[in-house]
Scaffold this motif. Structure first.
Motif, mmCIF file in Angstrom:
data_model
loop_
_atom_site.group_PDB
_atom_site.id
_atom_site.type_symbol
_atom_site.label_atom_id
_atom_site.label_comp_id
_atom_site.label_asym_id
_atom_site.label_seq_id
_atom_site.Cartn_x
_atom_site.Cartn_y
_atom_site.Cartn_z
ATOM 1 N N ALA A 17 -8.946 2.754 2.229
ATOM 2 C CA ALA A 17 -9.281 1.823 3.310
ATOM 3 C C ALA A 17 -10.731 1.348 3.171
ATOM 4 O O ALA A 17 -11.030 0.160 3.385
ATOM 5 N N GLU A 18 -11.596 2.247 2.793
ATOM 6 C CA GLU A 18 -13.019 1.876 2.657
ATOM 7 C C GLU A 18 -13.200 0.822 1.560
ATOM 8 O O GLU A 18 -13.910 -0.172 1.728
ATOM 9 N N ARG A 19 -12.537 1.039 0.460
ATOM 10 C CA ARG A 19 -12.663 0.064 -0.644
ATOM 11 C C ARG A 19 -12.016 -1.265 -0.280
ATOM 12 O O ARG A 19 -12.522 -2.333 -0.652
ATOM 13 N N ILE A 20 -10.912 -1.228 0.434
ATOM 14 C CA ILE A 20 -10.267 -2.497 0.799
ATOM 15 C C ILE A 20 -11.147 -3.280 1.779
ATOM 16 O O ILE A 20 -11.212 -4.519 1.724
ATOM 17 N N ALA A 21 -11.868 -2.570 2.637
ATOM 18 C CA ALA A 21 -12.801 -3.274 3.534
ATOM 19 C C ALA A 21 -13.861 -4.011 2.698
ATOM 20 O O ALA A 21 -14.209 -5.163 2.988
ATOM 21 N N ALA A 22 -14.341 -3.374 1.655
ATOM 22 C CA ALA A 22 -15.316 -4.028 0.768
ATOM 23 C C ALA A 22 -14.647 -5.160 -0.013
ATOM 24 O O ALA A 22 -15.250 -6.227 -0.227
ATOM 25 N N ALA A 23 -13.402 -4.947 -0.400
ATOM 26 C CA ALA A 23 -12.675 -5.974 -1.164
ATOM 27 C C ALA A 23 -12.505 -7.247 -0.343
ATOM 28 O O ALA A 23 -12.550 -8.367 -0.866
ATOM 29 N N ARG A 24 -12.322 -7.072 0.960
ATOM 30 C CA ARG A 24 -12.155 -8.228 1.854
ATOM 31 C C ARG A 24 -13.401 -9.121 1.798
ATOM 32 O O ARG A 24 -13.314 -10.352 1.812
ATOM 33 N N LEU A 25 -14.559 -8.495 1.700
ATOM 34 C CA LEU A 25 -15.803 -9.280 1.606
ATOM 35 C C LEU A 25 -15.877 -9.999 0.259
ATOM 36 O O LEU A 25 -16.248 -11.171 0.187
ATOM 37 N N ALA A 81 0.850 -1.201 0.000
ATOM 38 C CA ALA A 81 0.000 0.000 0.000
ATOM 39 C C ALA A 81 0.886 1.251 0.000
ATOM 40 O O ALA A 81 0.676 2.180 -0.791
ATOM 41 N N ALA A 82 1.895 1.260 0.869
ATOM 42 C CA ALA A 82 2.779 2.437 0.960
ATOM 43 C C ALA A 82 3.554 2.635 -0.352
ATOM 44 O O ALA A 82 3.676 3.752 -0.856
ATOM 45 N N LEU A 83 4.048 1.547 -0.915
ATOM 46 C CA LEU A 83 4.811 1.667 -2.161
ATOM 47 C C LEU A 83 3.979 2.274 -3.285
ATOM 48 O O LEU A 83 4.464 3.058 -4.079
ATOM 49 N N LEU A 84 2.717 1.886 -3.331
ATOM 50 C CA LEU A 84 1.847 2.349 -4.420
ATOM 51 C C LEU A 84 1.149 3.663 -4.080
ATOM 52 O O LEU A 84 0.374 4.174 -4.886
ATOM 53 N N GLY A 85 1.383 4.177 -2.867
ATOM 54 C CA GLY A 85 0.777 5.452 -2.488
ATOM 55 C C GLY A 85 -0.703 5.335 -2.177
ATOM 56 O O GLY A 85 -1.461 6.284 -2.397
ATOM 57 N N HIS A 86 -1.121 4.180 -1.664
ATOM 58 C CA HIS A 86 -2.534 3.989 -1.305
ATOM 59 C C HIS A 86 -2.686 3.765 0.193
ATOM 60 O O HIS A 86 -1.727 3.445 0.895
ATOM 61 N N GLU A 87 -3.942 3.898 0.642
ATOM 62 C CA GLU A 87 -4.219 3.810 2.070
ATOM 63 C C GLU A 87 -4.114 2.384 2.605
ATOM 64 O O GLU A 87 -3.637 2.147 3.705
ATOM 65 N N ASP A 88 -4.590 1.431 1.812
ATOM 66 C CA ASP A 88 -4.649 0.069 2.329
ATOM 67 C C ASP A 88 -4.490 -0.932 1.184
ATOM 68 O O ASP A 88 -4.483 -0.547 -0.005
ATOM 69 N N ALA A 89 -4.380 -2.193 1.566
ATOM 70 C CA ALA A 89 -4.132 -3.231 0.561
ATOM 71 C C ALA A 89 -4.700 -4.558 1.039
ATOM 72 O O ALA A 89 -4.952 -4.751 2.238
ATOM 73 N N LEU A 90 -4.885 -5.460 0.091
ATOM 74 C CA LEU A 90 -5.405 -6.797 0.404
ATOM 75 C C LEU A 90 -4.623 -7.831 -0.398
ATOM 76 O O LEU A 90 -4.498 -7.711 -1.630
ATOM 77 N N PHE A 91 -4.126 -8.833 0.307
ATOM 78 C CA PHE A 91 -3.408 -9.932 -0.350
ATOM 79 C C PHE A 91 -4.434 -10.861 -1.002
ATOM 80 O O PHE A 91 -5.391 -11.289 -0.348
ATOM 81 N N VAL A 92 -4.261 -11.143 -2.271
ATOM 82 C CA VAL A 92 -5.174 -12.051 -2.982
ATOM 83 C C VAL A 92 -4.338 -13.115 -3.695
ATOM 84 O O VAL A 92 -3.154 -12.903 -3.961
ATOM 85 N N PRO A 93 -4.950 -14.270 -3.984
ATOM 86 C CA PRO A 93 -4.128 -15.341 -4.561
ATOM 87 C C PRO A 93 -3.612 -15.050 -5.959
ATOM 88 O O PRO A 93 -2.522 -15.508 -6.320
ATOM 89 N N THR A 94 -4.383 -14.327 -6.761
ATOM 90 C CA THR A 94 -3.972 -14.136 -8.160
ATOM 91 C C THR A 94 -4.236 -12.708 -8.642
ATOM 92 O O THR A 94 -5.080 -11.989 -8.083
ATOM 93 N N ALA A 123 7.898 -14.577 -6.983
ATOM 94 C CA ALA A 123 7.212 -15.321 -5.919
ATOM 95 C C ALA A 123 6.355 -16.413 -6.562
ATOM 96 O O ALA A 123 5.927 -16.276 -7.705
ATOM 97 N N PRO A 124 6.106 -17.503 -5.835
ATOM 98 C CA PRO A 124 5.340 -18.591 -6.451
ATOM 99 C C PRO A 124 3.853 -18.269 -6.604
ATOM 100 O O PRO A 124 3.158 -18.907 -7.397
ATOM 101 N N VAL A 125 3.362 -17.333 -5.842
ATOM 102 C CA VAL A 125 1.926 -17.037 -5.867
ATOM 103 C C VAL A 125 1.707 -15.680 -5.215
ATOM 104 O O VAL A 125 2.536 -15.226 -4.418
ATOM 105 N N GLY A 126 0.608 -15.037 -5.555
ATOM 106 C CA GLY A 126 0.205 -13.863 -4.796
ATOM 107 C C GLY A 126 0.170 -12.567 -5.567
ATOM 108 O O GLY A 126 1.037 -12.287 -6.403
ATOM 109 N N SER A 127 -0.871 -11.807 -5.273
ATOM 110 C CA SER A 127 -1.036 -10.459 -5.813
ATOM 111 C C SER A 127 -1.573 -9.594 -4.690
ATOM 112 O O SER A 127 -2.049 -10.106 -3.675
ATOM 113 N N VAL A 128 -1.494 -8.304 -4.873
ATOM 114 C CA VAL A 128 -1.987 -7.384 -3.854
ATOM 115 C C VAL A 128 -2.851 -6.334 -4.536
ATOM 116 O O VAL A 128 -2.463 -5.769 -5.560
ATOM 117 N N LEU A 129 -4.022 -6.126 -3.954
ATOM 118 C CA LEU A 129 -4.932 -5.089 -4.447
ATOM 119 C C LEU A 129 -4.779 -3.880 -3.528
ATOM 120 O O LEU A 129 -4.855 -4.036 -2.298
#
Ligand SMILES: Cc1ncc(COP(=O)(O)O)c(C=O)c1O
Length: 348
Positions: free
Chosen positions: A229-237, A59-72, A219-225
């Protein structure tokens, strides 16, 4: 099959120079150690410290408030677009975009999003072309445009880096037009290394961005969205709904952190390798901006098969187009070997 060679058992790939994709890398010994030693917890309970560390860092690297680890990357893109587009609204992207070409119609199949493509020669962004296509909200005749998705670097565009002035123009316009921007930044690292810009320069020009750890970073797997923060909370769902809520997944996040520490700067080497390969194949090295070389006007299946027989694996992205992708697992000697084989086959 485009870009993928599935008919060869893994063991037979050992020793081959594999230029099909930068997704084929295998974790290094150091990365495996970092994975084995990772502190973990249940990430659905948000108790995995390593996942949290990765999310905060990206999140910090991309200049965003928050982030979510996703498989792909596909899940990152689809959730990212869903966050900024409601069912029955449309996302615009260029006709060769990964989100529309290689994600199996997920935006429609999963979320009821409408997709419309905008011709962008070579995948290069022209803000004007998108602006001209936007359809307004509140008109009962047309599908309203909610978002534009931009790919950087562009995969089918041969790893091209999107021009910063066009990204900025699209962003400035989008703020007044009420249209969101999603960045498919699977290879945003390559763009940043190639231009010397920091990642936030690109990240800040998007409302949502998906970045991949499993391409050039090795890395063998993984992406980050990343998003607010508000959108990442929705993304978690959305991630949970899609079955992407993972448990002690710090072992995977550790690979991502290791990749950021050890494999980021070295992307420049992949870019040099790609240019060297292009030069050896009679192509203009200056046209190769990052780690992908496109060879056009060849009998792609025939060349791919013949190269495979000589221990060089290449991607086919059409009947007459080959794709060669440099990465962590191909060193200079491998590049030289591939160049010799391919130059022979292509008569260059
Ligand atoms: C530009 C781009 N976006 C997204 C993806 C999707 O990533 P994944 O294979 O992790 O779903 C890829 C995969 O190669 C890609 O090249």
């Amino acid at each position: 099959m485009y870009g993928i060679d599935t008919d060869r058992p893994a063991a037979a790939l050992d020793g081959a120079v594999d230029l099909r994709s930068d997704t084929v890398t295998r974790p290094t010994a150091g990365m495996r150690r970092a994975m084995a030693e990772a502190e973990v917890g249940d990430d659905v309970y948000r108790e995995d410290p390593t996942v949290r560390a990765l999310e905060e860092r990206v999140a910090a690297l991309l200049g965003h408030e928050d982030a979510l680890f996703v498989p792909t990357g596909s899940m990152g893109n689809q959730i990212g677009m869903r966050l900024v587009c409601e069912p029955g609204e449309e996302v615009l992207a260029d006709a060769d975009a990964h989100v529309f070409t290689y994600e199996l119609g997920a935006a429609a199949a999963l979320f009821g999003l409408s997709s419309r493509t905008v011709e962008s020669p070579g995948g290069r962004l022209s803000a004007d072309r998108f602006v001209a296509q936007v359809r307004p909200r509140g008109d009962w005749h047309v599908v309203p445009t909610a978002a534009v998705a931009v790919e950087n670097t562009h995969n089918r565009g041969g790893g091209l880096v999107q021009p910063l002035d066009e990204l900025q123009r699209l962003w400035d316009w989008s703020r007044t037009a009420g249209v969101a921007v999603h960045l498919d930044g699977a290879r945003i690292w390559n763009a940043a290394v190639a231009t010397g810009k920091d990642l936030a320069t690109y990240g800040r020009l998007a409302d949502t961005a998906s970045v991949c750890l499993s391409k050039g970073l090795g890395a063998p797997v993984g992406s980050v969205l990343v998003a607010s923060a508000e959108r990442i909370a929705a993304a978690r769902l959305w991630r949970k709904r899609l079955g992407g809520g993972m448990r002690q997944v710090g072992v995977l996040a550790a690979a991502g952190l290791y990749a950021l520490d050890h494999h980021y700067d070295r992307l420049a080497e992949d870019h040099e390798h790609a240019q060297a390969l292009a030069g050896r194949l009679g192509l203009d090295p200056a046209a190769v901006e990052t780690n992908i070389v496109v060879v056009d006007g060849v009998n792609a299946p025939l060349v791919a098969e013949a190269a495979k027989a000589q221990g060089v694996l290449v991607g086919q992205v059409g009947a007459s187009r080959l794709r060669l992708v440099t990465h962590l697992d191909v060193d200079r000697a491998g590049i030289d070997r591939a160049a010799a084989v391919l130059a022979g086959l292509l008569d260059r």
